[in-house]
Design a protein around this motif. Structure first.
Motif, PDB file in Angstrom:
ATOM      1  N   ILE A  62       0.852  -1.189   0.000  1.00  0.00           N
ATOM      2  CA  ILE A  62       0.000   0.000   0.000  1.00  0.00           C
ATOM      3  C   ILE A  62       0.884   1.235   0.000  1.00  0.00           C
ATOM      4  N   ASP A  63       0.607   2.153  -0.910  1.00  0.00           N
ATOM      5  CA  ASP A  63       1.405   3.373  -1.018  1.00  0.00           C
ATOM      6  C   ASP A  63       1.329   4.175   0.280  1.00  0.00           C
ATOM      7  N   GLY A  64       2.477   4.563   0.791  1.00  0.00           N
ATOM      8  CA  GLY A  64       2.538   5.383   1.997  1.00  0.00           C
ATOM      9  C   GLY A  64       2.638   4.590   3.283  1.00  0.00           C
ATOM     10  N   VAL A  65       2.670   3.265   3.215  1.00  0.00           N
ATOM     11  CA  VAL A  65       2.755   2.435   4.415  1.00  0.00           C
ATOM     12  C   VAL A  65       4.155   1.843   4.521  1.00  0.00           C
ATOM     13  N   GLU A  66       4.780   2.066   5.659  1.00  0.00           N
ATOM     14  CA  GLU A  66       6.089   1.490   5.950  1.00  0.00           C
ATOM     15  C   GLU A  66       5.896   0.418   7.010  1.00  0.00           C
ATOM     16  N   VAL A  67       6.467  -0.757   6.784  1.00  0.00           N
ATOM     17  CA  VAL A  67       6.244  -1.897   7.665  1.00  0.00           C
ATOM     18  C   VAL A  67       7.558  -2.393   8.230  1.00  0.00           C
ATOM     19  N   VAL A  68       7.554  -2.709   9.522  1.00  0.00           N
ATOM     20  CA  VAL A  68       8.681  -3.395  10.144  1.00  0.00           C
ATOM     21  C   VAL A  68       8.098  -4.639  10.817  1.00  0.00           C
ATOM     22  N   SER A  69       8.709  -5.786  10.551  1.00  0.00           N
ATOM     23  CA  SER A  69       8.237  -7.053  11.088  1.00  0.00           C
ATOM     24  C   SER A  69       9.299  -7.615  12.023  1.00  0.00           C
ATOM     25  N   LEU A  70       8.898  -7.915  13.264  1.00  0.00           N
ATOM     26  CA  LEU A  70       9.848  -8.370  14.280  1.00  0.00           C
ATOM     27  C   LEU A  70       9.279  -9.551  15.056  1.00  0.00           C
ATOM     28  N   ASP A  71      10.124 -10.546  15.352  1.00  0.00           N
ATOM     29  CA  ASP A  71       9.655 -11.563  16.283  1.00  0.00           C
ATOM     30  C   ASP A  71       9.775 -10.981  17.699  1.00  0.00           C
ATOM     31  N   VAL A  72       9.151 -11.621  18.675  1.00  0.00           N
ATOM     32  CA  VAL A  72       9.093 -11.035  20.016  1.00  0.00           C
ATOM     33  C   VAL A  72      10.468 -10.810  20.627  1.00  0.00           C
ATOM     34  N   GLU A  73      11.426 -11.665  20.324  1.00  0.00           N
ATOM     35  CA  GLU A  73      12.770 -11.496  20.874  1.00  0.00           C
ATOM     36  C   GLU A  73      13.443 -10.245  20.322  1.00  0.00           C
ATOM     37  N   ALA A  74      13.318 -10.015  19.022  1.00  0.00           N
ATOM     38  CA  ALA A  74      13.896  -8.816  18.412  1.00  0.00           C
ATOM     39  C   ALA A  74      13.126  -7.572  18.827  1.00  0.00           C
ATOM     40  N   ALA A  75      11.814  -7.705  18.960  1.00  0.00           N
ATOM     41  CA  ALA A  75      10.980  -6.556  19.329  1.00  0.00           C
ATOM     42  C   ALA A  75      11.280  -6.072  20.746  1.00  0.00           C
ATOM     43  N   ALA A  76      11.647  -6.996  21.618  1.00  0.00           N
ATOM     44  CA  ALA A  76      11.964  -6.615  22.998  1.00  0.00           C
ATOM     45  C   ALA A  76      13.197  -5.718  23.072  1.00  0.00           C
ATOM     46  N   LYS A  77      14.005  -5.715  22.018  1.00  0.00           N
ATOM     47  CA  LYS A  77      15.203  -4.872  21.969  1.00  0.00           C
ATOM     48  C   LYS A  77      15.006  -3.640  21.089  1.00  0.00           C
ATOM     49  N   ALA A  78      13.819  -3.480  20.524  1.00  0.00           N
ATOM     50  CA  ALA A  78      13.565  -2.393  19.567  1.00  0.00           C
ATOM     51  C   ALA A  78      12.439  -1.477  20.046  1.00  0.00           C
ATOM     52  N   TRP A  79      12.485  -1.046  21.293  1.00  0.00           N
ATOM     53  CA  TRP A  79      11.423  -0.202  21.843  1.00  0.00           C
ATOM     54  C   TRP A  79      11.258   1.092  21.060  1.00  0.00           C
ATOM     55  N   ASP A  80      12.363   1.694  20.606  1.00  0.00           N
ATOM     56  CA  ASP A  80      12.269   2.952  19.856  1.00  0.00           C
ATOM     57  C   ASP A  80      11.476   2.773  18.561  1.00  0.00           C
ATOM     58  N   THR A  81      11.715   1.679  17.876  1.00  0.00           N
ATOM     59  CA  THR A  81      10.989   1.395  16.636  1.00  0.00           C
ATOM     60  C   THR A  81       9.504   1.223  16.917  1.00  0.00           C
ATOM     61  N   LEU A  82       9.187   0.491  17.963  1.00  0.00           N
ATOM     62  CA  LEU A  82       7.781   0.256  18.305  1.00  0.00           C
ATOM     63  C   LEU A  82       7.084   1.540  18.755  1.00  0.00           C
ATOM     64  N   GLU A  83       7.816   2.374  19.471  1.00  0.00           N
ATOM     65  CA  GLU A  83       7.226   3.631  19.947  1.00  0.00           C
ATOM     66  C   GLU A  83       6.866   4.551  18.786  1.00  0.00           C
ATOM     67  N   GLN A  84       7.608   4.500  17.709  1.00  0.00           N
ATOM     68  CA  GLN A  84       7.362   5.360  16.554  1.00  0.00           C
ATOM     69  C   GLN A  84       6.262   4.833  15.635  1.00  0.00           C
ATOM     70  N   ALA A  85       5.840   3.603  15.825  1.00  0.00           N
ATOM     71  CA  ALA A  85       4.832   3.003  14.944  1.00  0.00           C
ATOM     72  C   ALA A  85       3.464   3.640  15.171  1.00  0.00           C
ATOM     73  N   ASP A  86       2.747   3.850  14.070  1.00  0.00           N
ATOM     74  CA  ASP A  86       1.381   4.360  14.149  1.00  0.00           C
ATOM     75  C   ASP A  86       0.394   3.250  14.486  1.00  0.00           C
ATOM     76  N   ALA A  87       0.741   2.027  14.116  1.00  0.00           N
ATOM     77  CA  ALA A  87      -0.116   0.872  14.387  1.00  0.00           C
ATOM     78  C   ALA A  87       0.753  -0.340  14.670  1.00  0.00           C
ATOM     79  N   MET A  88       0.221  -1.256  15.494  1.00  0.00           N
ATOM     80  CA  MET A  88       0.925  -2.504  15.785  1.00  0.00           C
ATOM     81  C   MET A  88      -0.019  -3.666  15.539  1.00  0.00           C
ATOM     82  N   ILE A  89       0.522  -4.706  14.937  1.00  0.00           N
ATOM     83  CA  ILE A  89      -0.224  -5.930  14.700  1.00  0.00           C
ATOM     84  C   ILE A  89       0.514  -7.041  15.435  1.00  0.00           C
TER      85      ILE A  89
END
Length: 129
Positions: A62-89
């Motif tokens: 979808i035009d204008g959508v940026e996606v980052v996909s992380l497993d829970v182990e990687a996500a636990a170390k990427a708080w800054d990335t998660l904080e900047q997200a407009d939506a989480m799935i």
């Protein structure tokens, strides 16, 4: 008897100038709005990972959508990335009628970290993959 309503929901009307500016920008190839989506998943045997990657691929198309996909182990170390997200799935396998323990542990840890962030006022919803 009234005719059935269409499934389309109308949003709040925008000013004509705003709509013209968006159409012009789209015609010139500019992005008018950007949305950041973070997909966090736990996969025991790889099935949920495949679903998460399929969701990420479709969302990124979808035009204008940026996606980052992380497993829970990687996500636990990427708080800054998660904080900047407009939506989480979130995605996880179902064990004994609930999400996996790994995803539950991540959600508990993230609720504290994200609740104290500057973007803590966003709405939350839940949908299973």
């Amino acid at each position: 008897m009234q005719p059935p309503r269409s499934g389309r929901v109308r949003s709040r009307p925008e000013s004509t100038d705003t709509r013209i500016a968006e159409i012009t920008a789209r015609q010139r190839g500019y992005r008018t709005k950007s949305l950041s989506v973070a997909i966090v998943y736990h996969s025991g045997y790889g099935h949920t990972e495949r679903l998460a990657k399929a969701v990420a691929t479709d969302a990124a198309s979808i035009d204008g959508v940026e996606v980052v996909s992380l497993d829970v182990e990687a996500a636990a170390k990427a708080w800054d990335t998660l904080e900047q997200a407009d939506a989480m799935i979130f995605g996880a396998p179902t064990y004994v009628a609930g999400a996996s323990a790994a995803l539950k542990a991540f959600q508990e840890a993230s609720s504290t970290a994200l609740a104290t962030s500057s973007r803590a006022t966003r709405r939350s919803g839940s949908t299973r993959l």
